[in-house]
Structure formats: structure tokens, C-alpha cells
Design a protein around this motif. Sequence first.
Motif, PDB file in Angstrom:
ATOM      1  N   ARG A 501      25.830  16.208  63.929  1.00  0.00           N
ATOM      2  CA  ARG A 501      25.636  17.356  63.142  1.00  0.00           C
ATOM      3  C   ARG A 501      26.494  18.581  64.130  1.00  0.00           C
ATOM      4  NH1 ARG A 501      24.716  14.647  59.646  1.00  0.00           N
ATOM      5  NH2 ARG A 501      22.922  14.376  58.262  1.00  0.00           N
ATOM      6  N   PHE A 502      27.491  19.156  63.558  1.00  0.00           N
ATOM      7  CA  PHE A 502      28.125  20.676  63.973  1.00  0.00           C
ATOM      8  C   PHE A 502      27.857  21.411  63.006  1.00  0.00           C
ATOM      9  CE2 PHE A 502      30.109  16.825  66.035  1.00  0.00           C
ATOM     10  CZ  PHE A 502      30.142  16.821  67.284  1.00  0.00           C
ATOM     11  N   PRO A 503      27.224  22.546  63.362  1.00  0.00           N
ATOM     12  CA  PRO A 503      26.839  23.595  62.221  1.00  0.00           C
ATOM     13  C   PRO A 503      28.080  24.118  61.640  1.00  0.00           C
ATOM     14  CG  PRO A 503      25.291  23.791  64.226  1.00  0.00           C
ATOM     15  CD  PRO A 503      26.115  22.600  64.430  1.00  0.00           C
ATOM     16  N   TRP A 504      29.004  24.617  62.699  1.00  0.00           N
ATOM     17  CA  TRP A 504      30.140  25.284  62.131  1.00  0.00           C
ATOM     18  C   TRP A 504      31.039  24.340  61.231  1.00  0.00           C
ATOM     19  CZ3 TRP A 504      35.111  22.727  63.445  1.00  0.00           C
ATOM     20  CH2 TRP A 504      34.751  21.779  64.327  1.00  0.00           C
ATOM     21  N   LEU A 505      31.240  22.895  61.572  1.00  0.00           N
ATOM     22  CA  LEU A 505      31.627  21.946  60.756  1.00  0.00           C
ATOM     23  C   LEU A 505      31.036  21.850  59.507  1.00  0.00           C
ATOM     24  CD1 LEU A 505      34.073  20.009  60.491  1.00  0.00           C
ATOM     25  CD2 LEU A 505      32.743  18.167  61.559  1.00  0.00           C
ATOM     26  N   ASP A 506      29.713  21.958  59.496  1.00  0.00           N
ATOM     27  CA  ASP A 506      28.934  21.563  58.332  1.00  0.00           C
ATOM     28  C   ASP A 506      29.299  22.755  57.219  1.00  0.00           C
ATOM     29  OD1 ASP A 506      28.012  19.441  59.277  1.00  0.00           O
ATOM     30  OD2 ASP A 506      26.032  20.033  59.944  1.00  0.00           O
ATOM     31  N   LYS A 507      29.152  23.978  57.802  1.00  0.00           N
ATOM     32  CA  LYS A 507      29.492  25.091  57.031  1.00  0.00           C
ATOM     33  C   LYS A 507      30.853  25.287  56.337  1.00  0.00           C
ATOM     34  CE  LYS A 507      26.200  28.386  59.371  1.00  0.00           C
ATOM     35  NZ  LYS A 507      26.346  29.487  60.457  1.00  0.00           N
ATOM     36  N   THR A 508      31.617  24.916  57.276  1.00  0.00           N
ATOM     37  CA  THR A 508      33.217  24.842  56.850  1.00  0.00           C
ATOM     38  C   THR A 508      33.364  23.694  55.565  1.00  0.00           C
ATOM     39  OG1 THR A 508      34.077  25.383  59.223  1.00  0.00           O
ATOM     40  CG2 THR A 508      35.624  24.370  57.705  1.00  0.00           C
ATOM     41  N   ALA A 509      32.698  22.672  56.037  1.00  0.00           N
ATOM     42  CA  ALA A 509      32.671  21.745  54.932  1.00  0.00           C
ATOM     43  C   ALA A 509      32.171  22.247  53.691  1.00  0.00           C
ATOM     44  CB  ALA A 509      32.198  20.372  55.084  1.00  0.00           C
ATOM     45  N   TRP A 510      31.047  23.040  53.822  1.00  0.00           N
ATOM     46  CA  TRP A 510      30.362  23.349  52.390  1.00  0.00           C
ATOM     47  C   TRP A 510      31.357  24.357  51.662  1.00  0.00           C
ATOM     48  CZ3 TRP A 510      27.065  20.661  50.084  1.00  0.00           C
ATOM     49  CH2 TRP A 510      26.173  19.927  50.691  1.00  0.00           C
ATOM     50  N   ILE A 511      31.765  25.086  52.654  1.00  0.00           N
ATOM     51  CA  ILE A 511      32.760  26.224  52.011  1.00  0.00           C
ATOM     52  C   ILE A 511      33.718  25.760  51.300  1.00  0.00           C
ATOM     53  CG2 ILE A 511      34.196  28.052  52.602  1.00  0.00           C
ATOM     54  CD1 ILE A 511      32.330  28.980  54.934  1.00  0.00           C
ATOM     55  N   ALA A 512      34.352  24.635  51.893  1.00  0.00           N
ATOM     56  CA  ALA A 512      35.621  24.060  51.463  1.00  0.00           C
ATOM     57  C   ALA A 512      35.044  23.269  49.969  1.00  0.00           C
ATOM     58  CB  ALA A 512      36.083  22.838  52.433  1.00  0.00           C
ATOM     59  N   ILE A 513      34.182  22.647  50.152  1.00  0.00           N
ATOM     60  CA  ILE A 513      33.496  21.880  48.910  1.00  0.00           C
ATOM     61  C   ILE A 513      33.257  23.073  47.592  1.00  0.00           C
ATOM     62  CG2 ILE A 513      31.459  20.719  47.549  1.00  0.00           C
ATOM     63  CD1 ILE A 513      31.215  19.309  50.828  1.00  0.00           C
ATOM     64  N   ALA A 514      32.557  24.140  48.146  1.00  0.00           N
ATOM     65  CA  ALA A 514      32.498  25.321  47.100  1.00  0.00           C
ATOM     66  C   ALA A 514      33.501  25.793  46.668  1.00  0.00           C
ATOM     67  CB  ALA A 514      31.645  26.512  47.787  1.00  0.00           C
ATOM     68  N   LEU A 515      34.696  26.017  47.419  1.00  0.00           N
ATOM     69  CA  LEU A 515      35.905  26.826  47.043  1.00  0.00           C
ATOM     70  C   LEU A 515      36.640  25.674  46.197  1.00  0.00           C
ATOM     71  CD1 LEU A 515      37.182  28.339  50.253  1.00  0.00           C
ATOM     72  CD2 LEU A 515      36.469  29.488  48.083  1.00  0.00           C
ATOM     73  N   THR A 516      36.511  24.526  46.583  1.00  0.00           N
ATOM     74  CA  THR A 516      37.054  23.152  45.673  1.00  0.00           C
ATOM     75  C   THR A 516      36.458  23.383  44.327  1.00  0.00           C
ATOM     76  OG1 THR A 516      37.600  21.909  47.708  1.00  0.00           O
ATOM     77  CG2 THR A 516      37.655  20.809  45.470  1.00  0.00           C
ATOM     78  N   ALA A 517      35.088  23.281  44.220  1.00  0.00           N
ATOM     79  CA  ALA A 517      34.434  23.156  42.860  1.00  0.00           C
ATOM     80  C   ALA A 517      34.588  24.475  42.100  1.00  0.00           C
ATOM     81  CB  ALA A 517      32.940  23.299  43.095  1.00  0.00           C
ATOM     82  N   LEU A 518      34.990  25.617  42.642  1.00  0.00           N
ATOM     83  CA  LEU A 518      35.244  26.931  41.971  1.00  0.00           C
ATOM     84  C   LEU A 518      36.750  26.897  41.673  1.00  0.00           C
ATOM     85  CD1 LEU A 518      34.438  29.870  41.252  1.00  0.00           C
ATOM     86  CD2 LEU A 518      35.391  30.607  43.642  1.00  0.00           C
ATOM     87  N   ALA A 519      37.405  26.346  42.385  1.00  0.00           N
ATOM     88  CA  ALA A 519      38.929  26.145  41.771  1.00  0.00           C
ATOM     89  C   ALA A 519      39.081  25.223  40.767  1.00  0.00           C
ATOM     90  CB  ALA A 519      39.870  25.598  42.958  1.00  0.00           C
ATOM     91  N   ILE A 520      38.319  23.880  40.577  1.00  0.00           N
ATOM     92  CA  ILE A 520      38.304  23.424  39.344  1.00  0.00           C
ATOM     93  C   ILE A 520      37.607  24.090  38.447  1.00  0.00           C
ATOM     94  CG2 ILE A 520      37.140  21.129  38.526  1.00  0.00           C
ATOM     95  CD1 ILE A 520      37.155  19.957  41.594  1.00  0.00           C
ATOM     96  N   LEU A 521      36.612  24.735  38.552  1.00  0.00           N
ATOM     97  CA  LEU A 521      35.918  25.516  37.422  1.00  0.00           C
ATOM     98  C   LEU A 521      36.924  26.319  36.656  1.00  0.00           C
ATOM     99  CD1 LEU A 521      33.556  26.014  35.725  1.00  0.00           C
ATOM    100  CD2 LEU A 521      32.670  27.840  37.688  1.00  0.00           C
ATOM    101  N   ILE A 522      37.634  27.104  37.497  1.00  0.00           N
ATOM    102  CA  ILE A 522      38.711  28.198  37.077  1.00  0.00           C
ATOM    103  C   ILE A 522      39.729  27.380  36.379  1.00  0.00           C
ATOM    104  CG2 ILE A 522      40.425  29.899  38.084  1.00  0.00           C
ATOM    105  CD1 ILE A 522      38.485  30.628  40.366  1.00  0.00           C
TER     106      ILE A 522
END
Length: 537
Positions: A501-522
Amino acid sequence: MKRYVQLLQILLLLSCFAGTITWAAYGYSEEKTAHPISTTADHSQFKVLQKDFKTGPEVTEACLSCHNQAGKQIMKNIHWTWSYHNKKTGQLLGKEHLINNFCSNARGNEGMCAQCHISYGAKNFKLPKTQDKIDCLVCHDTTGSYYRLPPTKGSPACSILFAGKKPIDWKQVAQNVGMPGRANCGSCHFYGGGGDNVKHGDLSSIMANPPKSVDVHMSPDGQNFACTACHMTRNHLWSGSRYQLLAKDTKGVGKPGFRRMATSCESCHGLTPHPKDSVKHLMLNTHVKRVACQSCHIPAFARGGVATRTFWDWRTAGRTKNGKGFMEEDYTQGNGEKRETYWSIKGNFKNGENVVPYYAWFNGETIYTTVDTHFDPTKPVDINHLEGSSEDSASRIWPFKRMETWLQYDKKYNNLVYTHLWGNDDESFWGNFNLTKAVARGMKDANLPFSGQVGFIKTYSYWPTTHMVAPKENALACMECHSASGRLDGIGGIYLASHDRFPWLDKTAWIAIALTALAILIHMLMRLFAGARRRQS
């Protein structure tokens, strides 16, 4: 014409392939019979073997009258010399020199240990000089009736262990020799350390005839290999050494039809052993560079109903009842047999079955703690320190049996000691239970200083786990290691998906997932609005 040449080439390749399969199946394995005969000669018809032999050396003389180079070859083998010089580390190793954390040392314990030295009459590590003292039968007997006794007399407490043996029929044994089978090698290697599977953990009596679930290679229902199928032999020299182990084979298989003198999984299975038929198998092939095959394919050792020793405490040795030593057997192993949990001559024990290995980075080199090594007595001592790290390209993650023992040492000089265990004298520990006198005698015999102060220190020894290979369907699943508390939890220097577990990597991954989901929704909303406008127009 060209077509006929191609057909001939194909036939030649098929012939080579068939020859290789035949060699692997028959040339280096035992027949599925009780007493396999894997030799081109019927020794019972040889005139030199027709007489009534009275001793082992007489049989050896008869053997060497035909096999006239075997004696010279054997005397160069570590099975004979019990001495090995590691040129890389400069250490002098082998049973003649080393301390172990089982019965502590072979020196001073020749009566027990010399039963597995391939000679007749070895005493005090003074090896016989003549070839007739070589024991040919211990490796080549096929009758199962041959055995060895101590070359010297022990105390009554030990001598009783060898009572009731039937006399050896030397003529019968001499006339029924063949290539070494699993039972021949196992007569010593299964019982090292003072009992069945005590030492290695992956070498027990079950391996003489193991079910496929215990060892897929050596089982009669599997490949039915003899030990020499992997431990290649040339001029009575065996491949494979725990003193200088091949931890990472980068060469793989040999030339077509030829095996390399290498004891490694890769020498048979190649450097990419998994079929290239799926993403999973392709990923597993990438693991070979950093993970030993054994780490996945030997999920546990001491399988098949025979326990291994996991803990030994010499601090409690020497207790008596009414002035005599005693034994307690409070552990029942899987095959129903009792195992020792205390013995006056050795101390307390713990036993284990289906033991999960200890994992560590290993490059094949080991630094041993010898009697010449001085250490800090406030810390545990590694009997054999494993070399290797994640930064070392020659290292891989290997499985080991880790043995824990409270072992005697010199409290003044802070070094390990030789202990005189066996003997029919006043100083042998297995007769008088006086450890100080036994250590004094052991160090005196080795011409080494001893302060007279015996202490005890926690020690660890590491035994590479290479046998008891399970069928492929029983190999470790991915999540056994790739999980938060997986088997490799203590291994450093490597990233394990789903484990680290790397907190910065986890946060980056979750942000990337969220942005990807948002882009798909838009994108979906834009498509919906665009479609609605087209329908309106």
C-alpha cells in the motif's frame, strides 16, 4: 527430392525426441516394482560374486575387480571427504568442520554420524586410505536388507538402538546390486539429524514411495523418478550442493538429447516453464526471474504424515529419572506414529507437519557460523546466513525450513563448540549427561581452546525446500502472496499487487478512476443530448 529430405529430417527429430523420453522415463527412474533392476548385467552370474563373503570390504574388493575406476572416483566425492572448500567465500565446510543446530556436530558424534559415511571403519574423522573400505552396497543394494552399524562402541543408552538386527547375507546383497534408488539415498538423507525427516523437512521416509499428492516427480503414480534423475551423476560426482546452490538457473535445458549437470527446475522445464496460452501463464513466466519455482510449487513441507523437527532445546538435556535417561513421546504424527517431545540425551523438541516455508531472497551463497566465528551473544545466531537481496539480480525469493535451536556455546570466547556426544567413556554426553565435560573433550579432540564455561544461545538454520513438489493444480494461488497478509508479508524490496500500500499511489489511482468515470458520464450525457437534438430536428 526436397520433400523426401524434409520427411527424413522430421523422422530424425522424432527419433531424438523418442530417445529423450525413453531416457527420462527409464534411464533415470525406478521401475514400478519393489526391487527394481536397472542394470545391463545380472551380477548373480559373476564368478567373483559366487563366494561366501564375511565382511563388507570383501564385497568391495570384488566390486572393484571389475569397476576398477570407481574407487578413485568415490574418494573425490563429498560423500567420502565430508569436506568442501567454498572458493567464493573461502570457508572450509562439510560435516567434518561445521556445527549444526540438531545433534550439534558430526565431529565427536562419529558413532551415529559415521553410519552415513560411505566407508567401513571411519573413526575420529580419520578416513580409511584403502579403496576396499568404500561401502558400495549402501548406494547399490536392491534387496532392502542391507544396513549399517556404528563403527565404534557407544554407551548402553545408545547401543540399545541397534540391538536385534538380523545378520547381513553378504552374498545375496552382493549379487543383487543395481542403480541407486530412492530408498538407497533415503537410508541416510531421510534420517539426518537423528530421525525420520528431523532435518530437512522435505525428505522423509514417505519419499521412498510417495503418493502423487506429496511429490509429483518421485511418485510411482507420477514420473517415478529416482533421485539421480535430478541429481545428475558423472564419475560418481553428483550435481546439487546446499553449500553452493544454483539459486537462479539462467541457461535452462541442455542441447537436444542431453541433460546438463545441473540440479534445477529450469534444466528440465526451461526458463519459461508455463505454456504461453493465457495471460495468466505469461504473467507466471515473468515471475521466474524473481521467484524460485519451489516457492509456488511446494506449498508446504513435511507432508504425507511424517513430521519434521521445528524446535530443539539443548538447555533441558540431561534430565534423568532414578539416575537414568528417559524419553517422552507426546506428539502423534499423521501416519499414527509417536514422535519424541523430550529425550534426556537431546532435550525438548517441537514437531510440525504441513509447514508453510520461510521465504527469503537468496542468491545461492551462504556464510556459515563455524567454531572460529565469534558473535554477539545477545542476539540470535544464524548457523548459515543466507546471502541475497532484491537489488541482487542473481537472487530470487526462495522457500526454506527455518530451524530454531537453543545450542551450547563458549560463554567466554563467544563461539560455537564441538560436543563429544557418542562413546563408551566417562566424557561422552550420551552416557554421563555432563555437558561441560563433553564439550571439553570435543574441543580438546579438535585442538581448540575452551574456557570451561558453557552457555546457550538461540540459533537459526535455513534448509532450502526443493522436494515434495505438488501437482500443478495444488500450486499456490495468486492471492496466497498477493494479499494484505500473504505468504510474502515479510519480504522487502519488491512491489506486490494487492499486498503493498502506497497512500499517494492509492489516492492517484482513485482520482484517476473518478476522473475516468466522470469523463464517461459526461460523454454519455453529451451523446444523449446530441441524439435528442437530432431527433427534434
